[in-house]
Design a protein around this motif. Structure first.
Motif, PDB file in Angstrom:
ATOM      1  N   TYR A   1       0.834  -1.155   0.065  1.00  0.00           N
ATOM      2  CA  TYR A   1       0.018   0.048  -0.074  1.00  0.00           C
ATOM      3  C   TYR A   1       0.863   1.333  -0.092  1.00  0.00           C
ATOM      4  N   LEU A   2       0.414   2.445  -0.611  1.00  0.00           N
ATOM      5  CA  LEU A   2       0.895   3.500  -0.593  1.00  0.00           C
ATOM      6  C   LEU A   2       0.828   4.112   0.801  1.00  0.00           C
ATOM      7  N   ARG A   3       1.895   4.482   1.286  1.00  0.00           N
ATOM      8  CA  ARG A   3       2.034   4.995   2.780  1.00  0.00           C
ATOM      9  C   ARG A   3       2.625   6.606   2.564  1.00  0.00           C
ATOM     10  N   ALA A   4       1.997   7.434   3.532  1.00  0.00           N
ATOM     11  CA  ALA A   4       2.291   8.811   3.792  1.00  0.00           C
ATOM     12  C   ALA A   4       3.017   8.861   5.014  1.00  0.00           C
ATOM     13  N   ILE A   5       4.451   9.605   4.987  1.00  0.00           N
ATOM     14  CA  ILE A   5       5.166   9.641   6.279  1.00  0.00           C
ATOM     15  C   ILE A   5       5.351  11.172   6.406  1.00  0.00           C
ATOM     16  N   ASP A   6       5.259  11.404   7.567  1.00  0.00           N
ATOM     17  CA  ASP A   6       5.518  12.971   7.780  1.00  0.00           C
ATOM     18  C   ASP A   6       6.864  13.291   7.658  1.00  0.00           C
ATOM     19  N   LYS A   7       7.311  14.093   6.904  1.00  0.00           N
ATOM     20  CA  LYS A   7       8.826  14.269   6.457  1.00  0.00           C
ATOM     21  C   LYS A   7       9.760  14.852   7.734  1.00  0.00           C
ATOM     22  N   ASN A   8       8.913  15.476   8.504  1.00  0.00           N
ATOM     23  CA  ASN A   8       9.522  16.070   9.760  1.00  0.00           C
ATOM     24  C   ASN A   8       9.750  15.309  11.084  1.00  0.00           C
ATOM     25  N   SER A   9       8.779  14.164  11.188  1.00  0.00           N
ATOM     26  CA  SER A   9       8.904  13.374  12.179  1.00  0.00           C
ATOM     27  C   SER A   9       9.063  11.702  12.154  1.00  0.00           C
ATOM     28  N   GLY A  10       8.887  11.209  10.667  1.00  0.00           N
ATOM     29  CA  GLY A  10       8.946  10.070  10.317  1.00  0.00           C
ATOM     30  C   GLY A  10       7.786   9.142  10.880  1.00  0.00           C
ATOM     31  N   LYS A  11       6.671   9.731  11.190  1.00  0.00           N
ATOM     32  CA  LYS A  11       5.371   9.038  11.728  1.00  0.00           C
ATOM     33  C   LYS A  11       4.483   8.968  10.536  1.00  0.00           C
ATOM     34  N   THR A  12       3.880   7.772  10.492  1.00  0.00           N
ATOM     35  CA  THR A  12       2.700   7.480   9.659  1.00  0.00           C
ATOM     36  C   THR A  12       1.758   8.592   9.738  1.00  0.00           C
ATOM     37  N   LYS A  13       1.437   9.104   8.569  1.00  0.00           N
ATOM     38  CA  LYS A  13       0.292  10.027   8.412  1.00  0.00           C
ATOM     39  C   LYS A  13      -0.856   9.278   7.933  1.00  0.00           C
ATOM     40  N   TRP A  14      -0.911   8.555   6.964  1.00  0.00           N
ATOM     41  CA  TRP A  14      -1.827   7.696   6.462  1.00  0.00           C
ATOM     42  C   TRP A  14      -1.422   6.742   5.818  1.00  0.00           C
ATOM     43  N   VAL A  15      -2.442   5.596   5.522  1.00  0.00           N
ATOM     44  CA  VAL A  15      -1.949   4.178   4.646  1.00  0.00           C
ATOM     45  C   VAL A  15      -3.367   4.308   3.649  1.00  0.00           C
ATOM     46  N   CYS A  16      -3.041   4.250   2.324  1.00  0.00           N
ATOM     47  CA  CYS A  16      -4.133   4.177   1.413  1.00  0.00           C
ATOM     48  C   CYS A  16      -4.844   2.795   1.626  1.00  0.00           C
ATOM     49  N   LYS A  17      -6.043   3.130   1.455  1.00  0.00           N
ATOM     50  CA  LYS A  17      -7.139   2.065   1.269  1.00  0.00           C
ATOM     51  C   LYS A  17      -6.891   0.935   0.182  1.00  0.00           C
ATOM     52  N   ASP A  18      -6.555   1.565  -1.140  1.00  0.00           N
ATOM     53  CA  ASP A  18      -6.309   0.850  -2.192  1.00  0.00           C
ATOM     54  C   ASP A  18      -4.913   0.414  -2.326  1.00  0.00           C
ATOM     55  N   ALA A  19      -4.672  -1.087  -2.770  1.00  0.00           N
ATOM     56  CA  ALA A  19      -3.352  -1.608  -2.737  1.00  0.00           C
ATOM     57  C   ALA A  19      -2.499  -1.097  -4.083  1.00  0.00           C
ATOM     58  N   LEU A  20      -1.266  -1.481  -4.153  1.00  0.00           N
ATOM     59  CA  LEU A  20      -0.708  -1.362  -5.465  1.00  0.00           C
ATOM     60  C   LEU A  20       0.662  -2.396  -5.388  1.00  0.00           C
ATOM     61  N   THR A  21       0.966  -2.586  -6.536  1.00  0.00           N
ATOM     62  CA  THR A  21       2.336  -3.854  -6.733  1.00  0.00           C
ATOM     63  C   THR A  21       3.535  -2.932  -6.834  1.00  0.00           C
ATOM     64  N   HIS A  22       4.668  -3.474  -6.314  1.00  0.00           N
ATOM     65  CA  HIS A  22       5.908  -3.092  -6.393  1.00  0.00           C
ATOM     66  C   HIS A  22       6.365  -2.891  -7.812  1.00  0.00           C
ATOM     67  N   TYR A  23       5.564  -3.658  -8.641  1.00  0.00           N
ATOM     68  CA  TYR A  23       6.136  -3.423 -10.309  1.00  0.00           C
ATOM     69  C   TYR A  23       5.825  -2.237 -10.611  1.00  0.00           C
ATOM     70  N   ASN A  24       4.630  -1.427  -9.975  1.00  0.00           N
ATOM     71  CA  ASN A  24       4.216  -0.164 -10.434  1.00  0.00           C
ATOM     72  C   ASN A  24       4.754   1.043 -10.105  1.00  0.00           C
ATOM     73  N   THR A  25       4.785   2.159 -10.938  1.00  0.00           N
ATOM     74  CA  THR A  25       5.298   3.273 -10.613  1.00  0.00           C
ATOM     75  C   THR A  25       4.402   4.505 -10.140  1.00  0.00           C
ATOM     76  N   PRO A  26       4.253   4.626  -8.917  1.00  0.00           N
ATOM     77  CA  PRO A  26       3.055   5.756  -8.732  1.00  0.00           C
ATOM     78  C   PRO A  26       3.595   6.920  -9.380  1.00  0.00           C
ATOM     79  N   LEU A  27       2.378   7.584  -9.945  1.00  0.00           N
ATOM     80  CA  LEU A  27       2.700   8.935 -10.625  1.00  0.00           C
ATOM     81  C   LEU A  27       2.365   9.961 -10.245  1.00  0.00           C
ATOM     82  N   PRO A  28       3.099  11.040  -9.725  1.00  0.00           N
ATOM     83  CA  PRO A  28       2.032  12.269  -9.268  1.00  0.00           C
ATOM     84  C   PRO A  28       1.662  13.178 -10.233  1.00  0.00           C
TER      85      PRO A  28
END
Length: 252
Positions: free
Chosen positions: A119-146
């Protein structure tokens, strides 16, 4: 010193732009060893990210750390990759606002997600704490694209599917909201037609998108090009790249 073979750790180097000399180096610990995996590279796959004040390094073997530009450690964290070995990600580190994005399995006590999925996970850049984990999964083959939606909101497009029986479902695309309001929510999801044996190869291809359309290649026996409305997630067109009229040509 020359190091060969498997390693769970990576080393972050800071080099002088004037002469290439090493200003400092720091070790980013990992949880699982990884050798050189042909085209997938090794645990150093994700490039470091920086905002000019700090630098973040991700170790595909299960580690992450933040340093000042002088090399002082701000925070560090580890996690255990899925699958019995690191399957190195196919993208550079993504930093959006205060969120550093990574791909990880869910926490051990997370009953709302599947433990063997990623799953895509957002880490707070200042603290290293998890902000959220996406409900939908993805594979490590895939390239998340902003990118940016038609109404100007930051988002990331992710995909599921792939060869060798990757488990994440449904095969297809999801657009993840990265704006400050309700960050990490799913704006829409699209499921590719067919079973995973055919459409599952899609996540090997990088999906591309803008405010109007998203494009993706999927299929094994039949290679399909899908165009999806990036505002709604509705399929606009499926084009079979394996079927052509060889007798059709332009006389001029």
């Amino acid at each position: 010193e020359r190091i060969r073979g498997n390693s769970a750790d990576i080393i972050l180097y800071c080099l002088s732009t004037k002469d290439g000399s090493v200003q400092w180096k720091r070790t980013v610990k990992g949880e699982m060893t990884s050798g050189y995996n042909y085209g997938f590279s090794d645990s150093t796959t994700p490039c470091p990210a920086t905002d000019g004040k700090h630098v973040w390094a991700i170790n595909s073997s299960g580690g992450m750390a933040c340093f000042t530009m002088d090399g002082k450690e701000v925070w560090k964290r580890t996690w255990m990759p899925t699958g019995g070995r690191p399957f190195n990600k196919q993208f550079d580190s993504i930093l959006i606002g205060d969120s550093l994005l990574n791909v990880e399995p869910p926490e051990a006590d997370d009953k709302s997600r599947i433990q063997k999925w990623n799953y895509l996970r957002a880490i707070d850049k200042n603290s290293g704490k998890t902000k959220w984990v996406c409900k939908d999964a993805l594979t490590h083959y895939n390239t998340p694209l902003p990118g940016v939606t038609a109404d100007g909101k930051a988002a990331v497009l992710i995909a599921r599917g792939g060869p060798h029986g990757v488990p994440e479902r449904p095969v297809g695309l999801s657009l993840v909201n990265m704006s400050n309001e309700n960050q990490g929510s799913i704006l829409w999801r699209w499921e590719a037609p067919g079973d995973n044996k055919d459409s599952g190869y899609g996540a090997v291809s990088t999906q591309h998108w803008d405010g109007e359309k998203a494009s993706w290649l999927y299929g094994s026996n039949q290679l399909m090009h899908s165009t999806v409305d990036s505002k709604t997630g509705k399929l606009l067109k499926n084009f079979n790249l394996m079927k052509v009229e060889r007798y059709s040509y332009n006389e001029h």
